[in-house]
Every structure is written in structure tokens, then in C-alpha cells.
Design a protein around this motif. Structure first.
Motif, PDB file in Angstrom:
ATOM      1  N   VAL A  12     -38.422  57.242-116.563  1.00 21.30           N
ATOM      2  CA  VAL A  12     -36.976  57.318-116.329  1.00 21.30           C
ATOM      3  C   VAL A  12     -36.487  56.056-115.615  1.00 21.30           C
ATOM      4  O   VAL A  12     -35.456  55.484-115.992  1.00 21.30           O
ATOM      5  N   GLU A  13     -37.206  55.601-114.607  1.00 26.86           N
ATOM      6  CA  GLU A  13     -36.791  54.401-113.867  1.00 26.86           C
ATOM      7  C   GLU A  13     -36.799  53.168-114.756  1.00 26.86           C
ATOM      8  O   GLU A  13     -35.884  52.341-114.696  1.00 26.86           O
ATOM      9  N   THR A  14     -37.813  53.033-115.582  1.00 25.78           N
ATOM     10  CA  THR A  14     -37.890  51.883-116.490  1.00 25.78           C
ATOM     11  C   THR A  14     -36.735  51.905-117.484  1.00 25.78           C
ATOM     12  O   THR A  14     -36.074  50.886-117.710  1.00 25.78           O
ATOM     13  N   LEU A  15     -36.495  53.075-118.075  1.00 24.07           N
ATOM     14  CA  LEU A  15     -35.382  53.202-119.018  1.00 24.07           C
ATOM     15  C   LEU A  15     -34.040  52.987-118.325  1.00 24.07           C
ATOM     16  O   LEU A  15     -33.120  52.411-118.911  1.00 24.07           O
ATOM     17  N   TYR A  16     -33.931  53.438-117.091  1.00 25.51           N
ATOM     18  CA  TYR A  16     -32.686  53.259-116.337  1.00 25.51           C
ATOM     19  C   TYR A  16     -32.398  51.769-116.118  1.00 25.51           C
ATOM     20  O   TYR A  16     -31.278  51.312-116.334  1.00 25.51           O
ATOM     21  N   ARG A  17     -33.411  51.020-115.719  1.00 26.63           N
ATOM     22  CA  ARG A  17     -33.225  49.574-115.541  1.00 26.63           C
ATOM     23  C   ARG A  17     -32.850  48.910-116.865  1.00 26.63           C
ATOM     24  O   ARG A  17     -31.957  48.058-116.926  1.00 26.63           O
ATOM     25  N   ASP A  18     -33.528  49.299-117.939  1.00 23.64           N
ATOM     26  CA  ASP A  18     -33.211  48.758-119.262  1.00 23.64           C
ATOM     27  C   ASP A  18     -31.778  49.103-119.660  1.00 23.64           C
ATOM     28  O   ASP A  18     -31.067  48.270-120.226  1.00 23.64           O
ATOM     29  N   ALA A  19     -31.361  50.326-119.360  1.00 20.21           N
ATOM     30  CA  ALA A  19     -30.002  50.765-119.700  1.00 20.21           C
ATOM     31  C   ALA A  19     -28.959  49.974-118.926  1.00 20.21           C
ATOM     32  O   ALA A  19     -27.929  49.577-119.489  1.00 20.21           O
ATOM     33  N   LEU A  20     -29.214  49.741-117.644  1.00 22.19           N
ATOM     34  CA  LEU A  20     -28.264  48.955-116.855  1.00 22.19           C
ATOM     35  C   LEU A  20     -28.152  47.531-117.381  1.00 22.19           C
ATOM     36  O   LEU A  20     -27.045  46.979-117.476  1.00 22.19           O
ATOM     37  N   ASP A  21     -29.282  46.938-117.726  1.00 17.54           N
ATOM     38  CA  ASP A  21     -29.264  45.582-118.279  1.00 17.54           C
ATOM     39  C   ASP A  21     -28.488  45.542-119.601  1.00 17.54           C
ATOM     40  O   ASP A  21     -27.658  44.654-119.824  1.00 17.54           O
ATOM     41  N   LEU A  22     -28.758  46.511-120.466  1.00 16.77           N
ATOM     42  CA  LEU A  22     -28.089  46.553-121.766  1.00 16.77           C
ATOM     43  C   LEU A  22     -26.595  46.845-121.603  1.00 16.77           C
ATOM     44  O   LEU A  22     -25.763  46.257-122.300  1.00 16.77           O
ATOM     45  N   ALA A  23     -26.243  47.709-120.665  1.00 12.31           N
ATOM     46  CA  ALA A  23     -24.830  48.009-120.417  1.00 12.31           C
ATOM     47  C   ALA A  23     -24.101  46.775-119.873  1.00 12.31           C
ATOM     48  O   ALA A  23     -22.957  46.500-120.261  1.00 12.31           O
TER      49      ALA A  23
END
Length: 155
Positions: A12-23
């Protein structure tokens, strides 16, 4: 038989960081300054296309981030599993944009839209698996392998 997989705080943390970067990349890319391709002879139609796709893409990312935030809250003990299952559902994917509008956007923007779709699809697969408690649903290949194994054992 191995225990079924589960979602973890690390995932979840890894995906969250990826999501913030992509957003963040999405927000910057859809800044109206200079992002219109010269393909369209009608600048107003191109601006409408850009606005529609910007809204669709940022909404997609915000839904994914909200899902990840709910799971972060669950792992932090701020939500129970019951609350998460009841209120943490990922909304259905949005419909694709109009191809005639998408062609008005430059290729880099279209690639970014595709990246956000793939990210959202990834979160949607995790959501479905989590809701099914990561129970394996054997695919045709797995069933065939099982049948072949049984046939070989009978020989």
C-alpha cells in the motif's frame, strides 16, 4: 497448498507513493499553458477536449489515492476491516474519452492518460482480490494442469 496472498502495508505504501507521483505529474501535464496539439483547427474544441480529459484523469487518480488512503488508515488501526469493506470500495472505472477529443491532445498526454488507466486497473484488481480475501479462482490453465496431473498419476 500455499496460503493465499494478502495485501500488506508495504504494498500500500509503495503504491501510495507511486500514486502521488503520478497524480503530481498529471496535474503538471494538464496545465493549460501550451499543452494543445496543433492538430485541431478549432482551439475552443481542443480546450474542451483538454479540460474533459484532465477532469477524467485527475478523478481517476483521486479515486485510486482515496482507496490507498483508506487502506493506510486500516493498517494504522484507524479503520476496522468492517469499515474498510463497507466504505472503502473503489468506484467503477470511468468510461474512456471520446477518441476524436483524445487525438487533439499531444502524444505525451495520451501516454499519461494510458498510464493512469493502467494504474487504476492495478488498484481495481487489488480491490477485487482483497474483497474476495485473495481466494484463488482457478483459471482454465490451472484446471487443465490439474487434470493432466491426475491423468499422469493414473498411469
Amino acid at each position: 497448498m500455499a496460503a493465499p496472498a494478502d495485501i500488506s502495508p508495504t504494498i500500500v505504501e509503495t503504491l501510495y507513493r507511486d500514486a502521488l507521483d503520478l497524480a503530481d505529474e498529471t496535474r503538471a501535464a494538464f496545465d493549460l499553458s501550451g499543452r494543445l496539439d496543433q492538430v485541431s483547427s478549432d482551439e475552443d474544441l481542443a480546450r474542451i477536449a483538454l479540460s474533459c480529459e484532465a477532469l477524467r484523469t485527475t478523478t481517476r487518480m483521486m479515486h485510486a489515492i482515496a482507496w490507498l488512503l483508506n487502506h493506510r488508515a486500516f493498517f494504522a488501526g484507524e479503520l476496522s476491516e468492517f469499515q474498510l469493506r463497507r466504505h472503502g470500495r473503489l468506484p467503477p472505472a470511468q468510461s474512456d474519452g471520446d477518441p476524436q477529443q483524445l487525438i487533439m491532445l499531444d502524444p505525451e498526454l495520451r501516454q499519461l492518460v494510458d498510464r493512469t488507466k493502467r494504474f487504476y486497473d492495478r488498484i481495481a484488481r487489488l480491490d477485487r482480490a482483497w474483497r474476495d480475501h485473495f481466494a484463488m479462482q482457478p483459471a482454465a490453465v490451472h484446471r487443465l494442469r490439474e487434470r493432466l496431473g491426475n491423468a499422469v498419476q493414473r498411469l
